[in-house]
Design a protein around this motif. Structure first.
Motif, PDB file in Angstrom:
ATOM      1  N   PHE A  20      -0.944   0.792   3.991  1.00 42.88           N
ATOM      2  CA  PHE A  20      -0.229  -0.457   4.262  1.00 42.88           C
ATOM      3  C   PHE A  20       0.170  -1.064   2.924  1.00 42.88           C
ATOM      4  N   THR A  21       1.459  -1.374   2.780  1.00 40.85           N
ATOM      5  CA  THR A  21       1.915  -1.965   1.523  1.00 40.85           C
ATOM      6  C   THR A  21       2.866  -3.132   1.772  1.00 40.85           C
ATOM      7  N   THR A  22       2.784  -4.112   0.894  1.00 43.43           N
ATOM      8  CA  THR A  22       3.740  -5.227   0.939  1.00 43.43           C
ATOM      9  C   THR A  22       4.879  -4.971  -0.049  1.00 43.43           C
ATOM     10  N   ASP A  23       4.847  -3.786  -0.701  1.00 45.32           N
ATOM     11  CA  ASP A  23       5.815  -3.465  -1.756  1.00 45.32           C
ATOM     12  C   ASP A  23       6.836  -2.456  -1.212  1.00 45.32           C
ATOM     13  N   PHE A  24       8.050  -2.912  -1.037  1.00 47.06           N
ATOM     14  CA  PHE A  24       9.094  -2.085  -0.432  1.00 47.06           C
ATOM     15  C   PHE A  24       9.380  -0.818  -1.243  1.00 47.06           C
ATOM     16  N   ARG A  25       9.286  -0.940  -2.581  1.00 41.16           N
ATOM     17  CA  ARG A  25       9.581   0.228  -3.419  1.00 41.16           C
ATOM     18  C   ARG A  25       8.522   1.311  -3.215  1.00 41.16           C
ATOM     19  N   TYR A  26       7.257   0.881  -3.150  1.00 42.05           N
ATOM     20  CA  TYR A  26       6.181   1.852  -2.931  1.00 42.05           C
ATOM     21  C   TYR A  26       6.318   2.495  -1.552  1.00 42.05           C
ATOM     22  N   PHE A  27       6.661   1.660  -0.568  1.00 43.06           N
ATOM     23  CA  PHE A  27       6.870   2.147   0.804  1.00 43.06           C
ATOM     24  C   PHE A  27       7.925   3.250   0.820  1.00 43.06           C
ATOM     25  N   GLN A  28       9.039   2.968   0.169  1.00 46.10           N
ATOM     26  CA  GLN A  28      10.130   3.942   0.150  1.00 46.10           C
ATOM     27  C   GLN A  28       9.737   5.228  -0.571  1.00 46.10           C
ATOM     28  N   TRP A  29       9.018   5.040  -1.659  1.00 42.54           N
ATOM     29  CA  TRP A  29       8.598   6.196  -2.457  1.00 42.54           C
ATOM     30  C   TRP A  29       7.687   7.105  -1.634  1.00 42.54           C
TER      31      TRP A  29
ATOM     32  N   GLN B  62       1.719  -7.670   7.494  1.00 49.60           N
ATOM     33  CA  GLN B  62       0.394  -7.224   7.929  1.00 49.60           C
ATOM     34  C   GLN B  62       0.478  -5.877   8.639  1.00 49.60           C
ATOM     35  N   PRO B  63      -0.622  -5.095   8.575  1.00 46.84           N
ATOM     36  CA  PRO B  63      -0.574  -3.765   9.188  1.00 46.84           C
ATOM     37  C   PRO B  63      -0.773  -3.821  10.692  1.00 46.84           C
ATOM     38  N   ASN B  64      -0.299  -2.788  11.378  1.00 46.40           N
ATOM     39  CA  ASN B  64      -0.539  -2.643  12.816  1.00 46.40           C
ATOM     40  C   ASN B  64      -1.497  -1.498  13.104  1.00 46.40           C
ATOM     41  N   GLN B  65      -1.535  -0.536  12.178  1.00 45.02           N
ATOM     42  CA  GLN B  65      -2.371   0.655  12.376  1.00 45.02           C
ATOM     43  C   GLN B  65      -3.670   0.521  11.593  1.00 45.02           C
ATOM     44  N   GLY B  66      -4.776   0.697  12.279  1.00 49.05           N
ATOM     45  CA  GLY B  66      -6.072   0.650  11.597  1.00 49.05           C
ATOM     46  C   GLY B  66      -6.521   2.038  11.200  1.00 49.05           C
ATOM     47  N   ALA B  67      -7.793   2.155  10.814  1.00 47.65           N
ATOM     48  CA  ALA B  67      -8.400   3.449  10.489  1.00 47.65           C
ATOM     49  C   ALA B  67      -9.908   3.266  10.608  1.00 47.65           C
ATOM     50  N   ALA B  68     -10.661   4.284  10.179  1.00 46.35           N
ATOM     51  CA  ALA B  68     -12.123   4.199  10.347  1.00 46.35           C
ATOM     52  C   ALA B  68     -12.798   3.434   9.203  1.00 46.35           C
ATOM     53  N   GLY B  69     -12.034   3.131   8.161  1.00 44.63           N
ATOM     54  CA  GLY B  69     -12.574   2.372   7.035  1.00 44.63           C
ATOM     55  C   GLY B  69     -11.422   1.775   6.244  1.00 44.63           C
ATOM     56  N   LEU B  70     -11.763   0.907   5.278  1.00 47.41           N
ATOM     57  CA  LEU B  70     -10.713   0.264   4.474  1.00 47.41           C
ATOM     58  C   LEU B  70     -10.959   0.526   2.997  1.00 47.41           C
ATOM     59  N   LEU B  71      -9.896   0.831   2.273  1.00 48.00           N
ATOM     60  CA  LEU B  71      -9.981   0.880   0.806  1.00 48.00           C
ATOM     61  C   LEU B  71      -8.965  -0.117   0.273  1.00 48.00           C
ATOM     62  N   LEU B  72      -9.469  -1.190  -0.320  1.00 45.32           N
ATOM     63  CA  LEU B  72      -8.588  -2.209  -0.906  1.00 45.32           C
ATOM     64  C   LEU B  72      -8.552  -2.012  -2.410  1.00 45.32           C
ATOM     65  N   LEU B  73      -7.356  -1.796  -2.938  1.00 46.60           N
ATOM     66  CA  LEU B  73      -7.187  -1.745  -4.387  1.00 46.60           C
ATOM     67  C   LEU B  73      -6.890  -3.166  -4.823  1.00 46.60           C
ATOM     68  N   MET B  74      -7.750  -3.672  -5.677  1.00 46.45           N
ATOM     69  CA  MET B  74      -7.713  -5.092  -6.023  1.00 46.45           C
ATOM     70  C   MET B  74      -6.335  -5.518  -6.536  1.00 46.45           C
ATOM     71  N   PRO B  75      -5.674  -6.432  -5.822  1.00 51.50           N
ATOM     72  CA  PRO B  75      -4.388  -6.926  -6.325  1.00 51.50           C
ATOM     73  C   PRO B  75      -4.608  -7.947  -7.448  1.00 51.50           C
ATOM     74  N   LYS B  76      -3.523  -8.313  -8.118  1.00 51.19           N
ATOM     75  CA  LYS B  76      -3.669  -9.215  -9.273  1.00 51.19           C
ATOM     76  C   LYS B  76      -4.200 -10.580  -8.856  1.00 51.19           C
ATOM     77  N   ALA B  77      -3.682 -11.116  -7.743  1.00 54.66           N
ATOM     78  CA  ALA B  77      -4.109 -12.459  -7.327  1.00 54.66           C
ATOM     79  C   ALA B  77      -5.273 -12.359  -6.344  1.00 54.66           C
ATOM     80  N   LYS B  78      -6.327 -13.145  -6.609  1.00 51.45           N
ATOM     81  CA  LYS B  78      -7.506 -13.108  -5.731  1.00 51.45           C
ATOM     82  C   LYS B  78      -7.135 -13.565  -4.321  1.00 51.45           C
ATOM     83  N   ALA B  79      -6.226 -14.518  -4.236  1.00 50.53           N
ATOM     84  CA  ALA B  79      -5.801 -15.019  -2.919  1.00 50.53           C
ATOM     85  C   ALA B  79      -5.161 -13.895  -2.097  1.00 50.53           C
ATOM     86  N   GLU B  80      -4.485 -12.980  -2.796  1.00 54.15           N
ATOM     87  CA  GLU B  80      -3.857 -11.859  -2.090  1.00 54.15           C
ATOM     88  C   GLU B  80      -4.927 -10.899  -1.558  1.00 54.15           C
ATOM     89  N   ALA B  81      -6.007 -10.733  -2.328  1.00 52.84           N
ATOM     90  CA  ALA B  81      -7.116  -9.877  -1.863  1.00 52.84           C
ATOM     91  C   ALA B  81      -7.732 -10.488  -0.607  1.00 52.84           C
TER      92      ALA B  81
END
Ligand SMILES: C[S@@+](CC[C@H](N)C(=O)[O-])C[C@H]1O[C@@H](n2cnc3c(N)ncnc32)[C@H](O)[C@@H]1O
Length: 341
Positions: free
Chosen positions: A48-57, A71-90
């Motif tokens: 799941f990405t909020t970045d259109f360029r990454y999505f396209q790539w 926001q995502p619609n598809q879940g999975a069995a676990g989550l891996l969050l790569l820490m974004p720059k802004a804490k509020a975004e995390a």
């Protein structure tokens, strides 16, 4: 563009045995082909990405389990969050993704030590009783927790913050991680001060929370405004800003990586383009804009942008348009303009 593995992914590569035990929903600061690395080691992740360029790539690379949006619609069995720059975004991403998981699902947070990953235990506290640090290498860390209870789906509007722009009597709406979170950027202000009456079709390039479009439409509601950004949260903030000020009637707001998804020609292109000293991708975006803008302007049309004074944009504008006027300058920013003859 995203080819080399980041140091965070290099650290994650040492932990593939744990990460690949279940299909993961991966989100956050995606800057490389981590999804392919995970897919090679185990079940393919859901991205799941909020970045259109990454999505396209990812899509162009043939990877189909990728969603772009607020926001995502598809879940999975676990989550891996790569820490974004802004804490509020995390915080936002956890609230958006965790309702799609089941109780007991693993939650991993990884990131650069300098990029706020140390706040992982705090971020996870509302969702889990215990947070463990699994690894730390290459100036990056990996944390793990277990989802105690499935939280309620989040409501996007709960995350919107507002602030007034007194001079223009506008309300600006923002979402986590969107530029100009609490006030009008001084570069954008300088740009707006230089823009006289405009006409016809106007492109707000990299619209952020929509401050430039809203200001221009407040002055001239007849303008045919188009607002583009690569960030889904920025696009949503722009829609909310325009709606809150009743300026959304004839404005188009859509995802575009630089000018790539834009069609037709404009009377004016205005921009406070992305800048981030040292980040090549941001520089490329503005380089692309300066090189290509001519093709997107009608005869007599103008490109006006504000940028940090030290950036080498006048030369690039001159190369493309044959001239570059400096309309204003202060200690930090300059406003440049070029016209198509
Ligand atoms: C400096 S901010 C300006 C935001 C807003 N116009 C303002 O003045 O407050 C730059 C914006 O460009 C967006 N951006 C970054 N890369 C982009 C790209 N390749 N194409 C379009 N927009 C991009 C960012 O998401 C960000 O919202």
């Amino acid at each position: 563009m995203f080819e080399a593995l980041t140091t965070v992914s290099q650290m994650l590569a040492r932990n593939l045995d744990i990460l690949s035990q279940q299909p993961l929903l991966v989100c956050g600061q995606l800057e490389d082909n981590l999804p392919a690395m995970l897919a090679e080691a185990g079940p393919a992740p859901q991205v799941f990405t909020t970045d259109f360029r990454y999505f396209q790539w990812q899509q162009q690379g043939g990877f189909t389990q990728v969603e772009f949006g607020t926001q995502p619609n598809q879940g999975a069995a676990g989550l891996l969050l790569l820490m974004p720059k802004a804490k509020a975004e995390a915080e936002y991403l956890l609230a958006a993704c965790l309702p799609l998981l089941s109780a007991g699902a693993p939650i991993f947070i990884a990131g650069d030590n300098k990029g706020g990953v140390k706040s992982a235990p705090k971020l996870l506290a509302p969702y889990s009783e215990q947070v463990d640090k699994l690894d730390s290498a290459r100036r990056a860390s990996l944390y793990r927790a277990e989802l105690a209870q499935v939280p309620k789906p989040q409501v996007l509007t709960d995350w919107i913050k507002s602030y007034p722009l007194v001079d223009s009597e506008l309300i600006i709406k923002t979402l986590p991680g969107v530029f100009s979170a609490g006030h009008l950027d001084s570069g954008s202000r300088l740009l707006l001060e230089q823009l006289g009456p405009l006409q016809g079709r106007v492109l707000d390039f990299g619209c952020g929370a929509g401050v430039i479009a809203a200001n221009l439409l407040k002055r001239q509601p007849e303008l045919l405004m188009e607002c583009i950004d690569i960030n889904a949260l920025a696009l949503e903030a722009t829609r909310q800003t325009l709606a809150a000020n009743q300026l959304d009637a004839q404005t188009k707001v859509y995802a575009s990586d630089s000018l790539r998804q834009v069609s037709g020609q404009f009377n004016h292109i205005v921009a406070n383009p992305p800048f981030h000293a040292g980040l090549k991708t941001f520089y490329h975006t503005t380089e692309h804009l300066l090189a290509e803008a001519k093709k997107y302007l009608l005869p007599g049309g103008s490109l006006t942008l504000v940028a940090n004074s030290f950036l080498p944009y006048p030369e690039l504008i001159e190369k493309s348009f044959g001239h570059c006027h400096t309309l204003a300058a202060n200690s930090k920013f300059k406003v440049y303009q070029a016209r198509l003859s």
